[in-house]
Design a protein around this motif. Structure first.
Motif, PDB file in Angstrom:
ATOM      1  N   GLY A 123       0.790  -1.219   0.000  1.00 50.45           N
ATOM      2  CA  GLY A 123       0.000   0.000   0.000  1.00 50.45           C
ATOM      3  C   GLY A 123       0.822   1.269   0.000  1.00 50.45           C
ATOM      4  O   GLY A 123       0.369   2.318   0.468  1.00 50.45           O
ATOM      5  N   CYS A 124       2.035   1.197  -0.557  1.00 52.48           N
ATOM      6  CA  CYS A 124       2.919   2.359  -0.580  1.00 52.48           C
ATOM      7  C   CYS A 124       2.872   3.135  -1.895  1.00 52.48           C
ATOM      8  O   CYS A 124       3.612   4.102  -2.060  1.00 52.48           O
ATOM      9  CB  CYS A 124       4.364   1.931  -0.304  1.00 52.48           C
ATOM     10  N   ARG A 125       2.020   2.725  -2.820  1.00 53.03           N
ATOM     11  CA  ARG A 125       1.959   3.432  -4.102  1.00 53.03           C
ATOM     12  C   ARG A 125       1.619   4.901  -3.922  1.00 53.03           C
ATOM     13  O   ARG A 125       2.125   5.767  -4.645  1.00 53.03           O
ATOM     14  CB  ARG A 125       0.919   2.770  -5.004  1.00 53.03           C
ATOM     15  N   GLU A 126       0.766   5.185  -2.952  1.00 62.79           N
ATOM     16  CA  GLU A 126       0.354   6.573  -2.719  1.00 62.79           C
ATOM     17  C   GLU A 126       1.505   7.445  -2.226  1.00 62.79           C
ATOM     18  O   GLU A 126       1.409   8.678  -2.236  1.00 62.79           O
ATOM     19  CB  GLU A 126      -0.780   6.611  -1.696  1.00 62.79           C
ATOM     20  N   LEU A 127       2.599   6.820  -1.781  1.00 64.38           N
ATOM     21  CA  LEU A 127       3.758   7.555  -1.290  1.00 64.38           C
ATOM     22  C   LEU A 127       4.817   7.759  -2.361  1.00 64.38           C
ATOM     23  O   LEU A 127       5.850   8.379  -2.104  1.00 64.38           O
ATOM     24  CB  LEU A 127       4.377   6.809  -0.096  1.00 64.38           C
ATOM     25  N   ARG A 130       7.555  10.838  -3.052  1.00 62.43           N
ATOM     26  CA  ARG A 130       7.758  11.687  -1.875  1.00 62.43           C
ATOM     27  C   ARG A 130       9.115  11.420  -1.245  1.00 62.43           C
ATOM     28  O   ARG A 130       9.674  10.332  -1.342  1.00 62.43           O
ATOM     29  CB  ARG A 130       6.645  11.453  -0.863  1.00 62.43           C
ATOM     30  N   GLU A 139       3.950   6.314   8.066  1.00 62.15           N
ATOM     31  CA  GLU A 139       4.302   6.142   6.654  1.00 62.15           C
ATOM     32  C   GLU A 139       5.725   5.629   6.510  1.00 62.15           C
ATOM     33  O   GLU A 139       6.016   4.781   5.656  1.00 62.15           O
ATOM     34  CB  GLU A 139       4.116   7.477   5.915  1.00 62.15           C
ATOM     35  N   HIS A 175      -4.048   0.587   9.238  1.00 54.71           N
ATOM     36  CA  HIS A 175      -2.764   0.081   8.753  1.00 54.71           C
ATOM     37  C   HIS A 175      -2.216  -1.032   9.653  1.00 54.71           C
ATOM     38  O   HIS A 175      -1.480  -1.899   9.172  1.00 54.71           O
ATOM     39  CB  HIS A 175      -1.771   1.229   8.602  1.00 54.71           C
TER      40      HIS A 175
END
Length: 259
Positions: A123-127, A130, A139, A175
Motif C-alpha cells: 500500500g505504498c503506491r500513494e507515497l 515523496r 508512513e 494500517h
C-alpha cells in the motif's frame, strides 16, 4: 529454501545483568510468531540475537542447520531481513530509493519491477515520489516494511525470514490491520516466516500462529494464543489486573484491562 531457524541455549550479559537467560526456540517457515513481554523483558535483544546482529555470550543460532556466524553476509542478507522499530537515515531519498535499498544483496536485476510490486503489496503506491523525511512516522514504517520485503523478494514474492520490531507502533488501526493481514497471508504460502515483537496482546492473540512470552530475559510461556493469553499467566508476568474473554468472531482470547 531455508526452512528452520533454531536458537540453542542463548545467554547474554551486559556487565552483571543477564539480558537473555537460557532461551531455546525453533522457528519454522510458514509461521507468524509474536514475541511479547513487559518492558525490559528482552524482546528486542532476543530479536537481535536471532538475526545475527548481536552475538550471544553462550549458545548459538542456526539457520538451516548452519550457525549464523558462518553465513557470508550477503548470503545471510538474502535469507533474512530486519525491520527495526525506528530507522534513522542520514540522507533524504525518495520512497522508491529507500525501498530499493533492500535489493542491495541481489544487485540491480529487475530492481524497478520488484520495487513497484512491493509498493503495491504494502500500500505504498500513494507515497511514490515523496521524500522519506516528509513522511509521518507511520508512513516511514510502511516504507521500511516494503524495503524489508524487497530484500527477501524471490520468484514473485518474499521468501525467508522477516523479523519485525514493534511494526505497528506508529500505525493507525487500519494500517495495523492491513499489515498483520498481509503478514498472515504471506506466511500461509509456506515460503516466509515472520517473527514480530508486539506490545498489543490482542493483536498478537488474533494474528500469531504462536506466541513467545519473555520475562526478564527468560522464555516463560509459549504456544498458541489460547495457551498463553490466559488471565493467570498475564497477571503473573505483567503484574496487571486483566479479564480475558473470547473474541466475538473467533476462538481466540481477547484481553481487557480491569478498572
Amino acid at each position: 529454501m531455508v526452512k528452520r531457524l533454531t536458537a540453542e541455549h542463548l545467554n547474554l550479559w551486559v556487565g552483571a545483568r543477564q539480558l537473555i537467560n537460557d532461551v531455546s526456540v525453533t522457528l519454522d517457515a510458514g509461521e507468524l510468531v509474536a514475541l511479547i513481554g513487559p518492558n525490559g523483558a528482552g524482546k528486542s535483544t532476543l530479536l537481535r540475537l536471532l538475526t545475527g546482529f548481536l552475538p550471544a555470550r553462550e549458545g548459538q543460532c542456526l539457520l538451516d542447520g548452519r550457525p549464523l556466524r558462518e553465513w557470508p553476509p550477503e548470503a545471510l542478507s538474502r535469507q533474512r531481513a530486519v525491520m527495526l522499530q525506528q530507522t534513522r537515515m542520514q540522507f533524504d531519498w525518495p520512497v522508491e530509493g529507500v525501498i530499493a535499498m533492500g535489493r542491495a544483496p541481489w544487485g540491480t536485476h529487475n530492481e524497478s519491477e520488484i520495487v513497484h510490486s512491493v509498493m503495491a503489496l504494502t500500500g505504498c503506491r500513494e507515497l511514490a515520489g515523496r521524500r522519506y523525511s516528509t513522511l509521518s512516522g507511520g508512513e516511514q514504517q510502511r516504507v521500511q516494511l516494503a524495503r524489508s520485503l524487497a530484500q527477501l523478494w524471490q520468484d514473485e514474492g518474499p521468501q525467508g525470514w522477516l523479523f519485525l520490531d514493534e511494526p505497528t507502533s506508529a500505525l493507525d488501526l487500519y494500517h495495523q490491520q492491513q499489515l498483520l493481514r498481509l503478514m498472515k497471508s504471506l506466511t500461509r504460502s509456506g515460503k516466509l516466516h515472520v517473527c514480530a515483537v508486539l506490545h498489543d496482546l490482542n493483536l498478537a492473540a488474533l494474528w500469531a500462529d504462536r506466541i513467545l512470552l519473555l520475562h526478564e530475559g527468560k522464555l516463560v510461556a509459549q504456544g498458541a494464543a489460547q495457551s498463553v493469553i490466559q488471565k493467570a499467566i498475564i497477571e503473573k508476568w505483567y503484574q496487571a489486573d486483566v479479564r480475558v474473554e473470547q473474541h466475538p468472531q473467533s476462538e481466540k482470547p481477547y484481553l481487557f484491562l480491569s478498572e
